[in-house]
Motif scaffolding. Structure first.
Motif, PDB file in Angstrom:
ATOM      1  N   LEU A  32       8.178 -14.923 -14.356  1.00  0.00           N
ATOM      2  CA  LEU A  32       7.516 -15.176 -13.075  1.00  0.00           C
ATOM      3  C   LEU A  32       8.565 -15.540 -12.038  1.00  0.00           C
ATOM      4  N   ILE A  33       8.374 -15.025 -10.813  1.00  0.00           N
ATOM      5  CA  ILE A  33       9.233 -15.395  -9.690  1.00  0.00           C
ATOM      6  C   ILE A  33       8.375 -16.123  -8.670  1.00  0.00           C
ATOM      7  N   ALA A  34       8.744 -17.360  -8.377  1.00  0.00           N
ATOM      8  CA  ALA A  34       8.091 -18.155  -7.336  1.00  0.00           C
ATOM      9  C   ALA A  34       8.857 -17.899  -6.043  1.00  0.00           C
ATOM     10  N   ALA A  35       8.223 -17.195  -5.112  1.00  0.00           N
ATOM     11  CA  ALA A  35       8.898 -16.752  -3.892  1.00  0.00           C
ATOM     12  C   ALA A  35       8.286 -17.412  -2.663  1.00  0.00           C
ATOM     13  N   GLU A  36       9.137 -17.767  -1.710  1.00  0.00           N
ATOM     14  CA  GLU A  36       8.661 -18.387  -0.470  1.00  0.00           C
ATOM     15  C   GLU A  36       7.639 -17.490   0.229  1.00  0.00           C
ATOM     16  N   ASP A  37       7.924 -16.201   0.322  1.00  0.00           N
ATOM     17  CA  ASP A  37       6.999 -15.235   0.929  1.00  0.00           C
ATOM     18  C   ASP A  37       7.073 -13.958   0.097  1.00  0.00           C
ATOM     19  N   THR A  38       6.020 -13.672  -0.644  1.00  0.00           N
ATOM     20  CA  THR A  38       6.044 -12.522  -1.560  1.00  0.00           C
ATOM     21  C   THR A  38       6.225 -11.207  -0.811  1.00  0.00           C
ATOM     22  N   ARG A  39       5.689 -11.110   0.402  1.00  0.00           N
ATOM     23  CA  ARG A  39       5.847  -9.867   1.173  1.00  0.00           C
ATOM     24  C   ARG A  39       7.305  -9.649   1.551  1.00  0.00           C
ATOM     25  N   HIS A  40       7.971 -10.696   1.960  1.00  0.00           N
ATOM     26  CA  HIS A  40       9.390 -10.606   2.324  1.00  0.00           C
ATOM     27  C   HIS A  40      10.234 -10.318   1.088  1.00  0.00           C
ATOM     28  N   SER A  41       9.962 -11.009  -0.002  1.00  0.00           N
ATOM     29  CA  SER A  41      10.742 -10.849  -1.232  1.00  0.00           C
ATOM     30  C   SER A  41      10.514  -9.487  -1.883  1.00  0.00           C
ATOM     31  N   ALA A  42       9.370  -8.863  -1.635  1.00  0.00           N
ATOM     32  CA  ALA A  42       9.085  -7.545  -2.229  1.00  0.00           C
ATOM     33  C   ALA A  42      10.145  -6.522  -1.824  1.00  0.00           C
ATOM     34  N   ARG A  43      10.670  -6.619  -0.622  1.00  0.00           N
ATOM     35  CA  ARG A  43      11.709  -5.688  -0.156  1.00  0.00           C
ATOM     36  C   ARG A  43      12.974  -5.842  -1.005  1.00  0.00           C
ATOM     37  N   LEU A  44      13.385  -7.083  -1.258  1.00  0.00           N
ATOM     38  CA  LEU A  44      14.560  -7.329  -2.095  1.00  0.00           C
ATOM     39  C   LEU A  44      14.307  -6.866  -3.528  1.00  0.00           C
ATOM     40  N   MET A  45      13.112  -7.147  -4.048  1.00  0.00           N
ATOM     41  CA  MET A  45      12.789  -6.735  -5.419  1.00  0.00           C
ATOM     42  C   MET A  45      12.858  -5.212  -5.550  1.00  0.00           C
ATOM     43  N   ALA A  46      12.323  -4.496  -4.569  1.00  0.00           N
ATOM     44  CA  ALA A  46      12.366  -3.030  -4.609  1.00  0.00           C
ATOM     45  C   ALA A  46      13.813  -2.532  -4.544  1.00  0.00           C
ATOM     46  N   CYS A  48      16.471  -3.979  -5.591  1.00  0.00           N
ATOM     47  CA  CYS A  48      17.195  -4.297  -6.834  1.00  0.00           C
ATOM     48  C   CYS A  48      16.521  -3.759  -8.093  1.00  0.00           C
ATOM     49  N   GLY A  49      15.383  -3.072  -7.963  1.00  0.00           N
ATOM     50  CA  GLY A  49      14.680  -2.534  -9.126  1.00  0.00           C
ATOM     51  C   GLY A  49      14.064  -3.609 -10.005  1.00  0.00           C
ATOM     52  N   ILE A  50      13.560  -4.660  -9.380  1.00  0.00           N
ATOM     53  CA  ILE A  50      12.954  -5.779 -10.106  1.00  0.00           C
ATOM     54  C   ILE A  50      11.442  -5.677  -9.975  1.00  0.00           C
ATOM     55  N   ASP A  51      10.734  -5.675 -11.122  1.00  0.00           N
ATOM     56  CA  ASP A  51       9.274  -5.573 -11.073  1.00  0.00           C
ATOM     57  C   ASP A  51       8.573  -6.802 -11.650  1.00  0.00           C
ATOM     58  N   THR A  52       9.275  -7.918 -11.716  1.00  0.00           N
ATOM     59  CA  THR A  52       8.717  -9.167 -12.212  1.00  0.00           C
ATOM     60  C   THR A  52       7.610  -9.649 -11.268  1.00  0.00           C
ATOM     61  N   ARG A  53       6.571 -10.233 -11.836  1.00  0.00           N
ATOM     62  CA  ARG A  53       5.434 -10.729 -11.044  1.00  0.00           C
ATOM     63  C   ARG A  53       5.892 -11.835 -10.090  1.00  0.00           C
ATOM     64  N   LEU A  54       5.413 -11.747  -8.845  1.00  0.00           N
ATOM     65  CA  LEU A  54       5.712 -12.733  -7.812  1.00  0.00           C
ATOM     66  C   LEU A  54       4.498 -13.606  -7.539  1.00  0.00           C
ATOM     67  N   VAL A  55       4.736 -14.881  -7.267  1.00  0.00           N
ATOM     68  CA  VAL A  55       3.696 -15.792  -6.812  1.00  0.00           C
ATOM     69  C   VAL A  55       4.272 -16.550  -5.623  1.00  0.00           C
ATOM     70  N   SER A  56       3.461 -16.790  -4.610  1.00  0.00           N
ATOM     71  CA  SER A  56       3.972 -17.477  -3.423  1.00  0.00           C
ATOM     72  C   SER A  56       4.095 -18.975  -3.665  1.00  0.00           C
ATOM     73  N   VAL A  57       5.218 -19.523  -3.238  1.00  0.00           N
ATOM     74  CA  VAL A  57       5.462 -20.967  -3.278  1.00  0.00           C
ATOM     75  C   VAL A  57       6.188 -21.300  -1.978  1.00  0.00           C
ATOM     76  N   HIS A  58       5.464 -21.938  -1.073  1.00  0.00           N
ATOM     77  CA  HIS A  58       6.036 -22.270   0.227  1.00  0.00           C
ATOM     78  C   HIS A  58       5.698 -23.706   0.574  1.00  0.00           C
ATOM     79  N   GLU A  59       6.148 -24.156   1.736  1.00  0.00           N
ATOM     80  CA  GLU A  59       6.007 -25.569   2.083  1.00  0.00           C
ATOM     81  C   GLU A  59       4.559 -26.049   2.107  1.00  0.00           C
ATOM     82  N   HIS A  60       3.589 -25.145   2.245  1.00  0.00           N
ATOM     83  CA  HIS A  60       2.184 -25.553   2.326  1.00  0.00           C
ATOM     84  C   HIS A  60       1.468 -25.575   0.975  1.00  0.00           C
ATOM     85  N   ASN A  61       2.083 -24.985  -0.066  1.00  0.00           N
ATOM     86  CA  ASN A  61       1.396 -24.963  -1.369  1.00  0.00           C
ATOM     87  C   ASN A  61       2.271 -25.408  -2.543  1.00  0.00           C
ATOM     88  N   GLU A  62       3.451 -25.960  -2.262  1.00  0.00           N
ATOM     89  CA  GLU A  62       4.367 -26.358  -3.342  1.00  0.00           C
ATOM     90  C   GLU A  62       3.717 -27.289  -4.353  1.00  0.00           C
TER      91      GLU A  62
END
Length: 147
Positions: A32-46, A48-62
């Motif tokens: 699992l990848i806990a990402a600040e913004d899954t939409r933003h991180s999806a670009r980096l994942m694509a 780098c060829g990373i298909d690990t599941r993302l979940v959002s973790v940001h200042e409002h839901n930590e």
């Protein structure tokens, strides 16, 4: 499989080519990848060829996400924490998650990468034997002047 731990992974600021091979390896191998913004991180994942599941973790839901992350660790899984750009916790969310994971008795492993302020300092022509990093300046000019 990686050791069950929270991997705090630095990501590039600006240039996706600055992603380290170790960071890519960790992000490909965690469950699992806990990402600040899954939409933003999806670009980096694509990129780098990373298909690990993302979940959002940001200042409002930590606080709410700590339970999810600790549950993953309890089940033997490994989790990575990334911010939109740079190193989590350095002027970015993540402190609450890291503190919660450590309090639950799990290991936290840093995965370093490019450090933007160090890269900028190295090219600034300033003396580098001593310096201080105080985070980002406020957005409003009045706040910057006060700082």
């Amino acid at each position: 499989m990686l050791e069950p731990a929270l991997y705090v992974v630095a990501t590039p600021i600006g240039n996706l080519q600055d992603m380290t091979p170790r960071a890519v390896d960790v992000l490909q191998r965690v469950e699992l990848i806990a990402a600040e913004d899954t939409r933003h991180s999806a670009r980096l994942m694509a990129h780098c060829g990373i298909d690990t599941r993302l979940v959002s973790v940001h200042e409002h839901n930590e606080r709410q996400r700590i339970e999810t992350i600790v549950h993953q660790l309890q089940s033997g899984a490994s989790v990575a924490l990334i911010s939109d750009a740079g190193t989590p916790l350095i002027s970015d969310p993540g402190y609450v998650v890291v503190k919660g994971v450590r309090e639950a008795g799990y290991k936290v492993v840093p995965v370093p990468g490019c450090v933007a302020f160090v890269a900028a300092l190295s090219a600034a022509g300033l003396p580098t034997d001593r310096f201080a990093f105080e985070g980002f300046l406020p957005h409003k000019s009045s706040g910057r002047k006060q700082q």
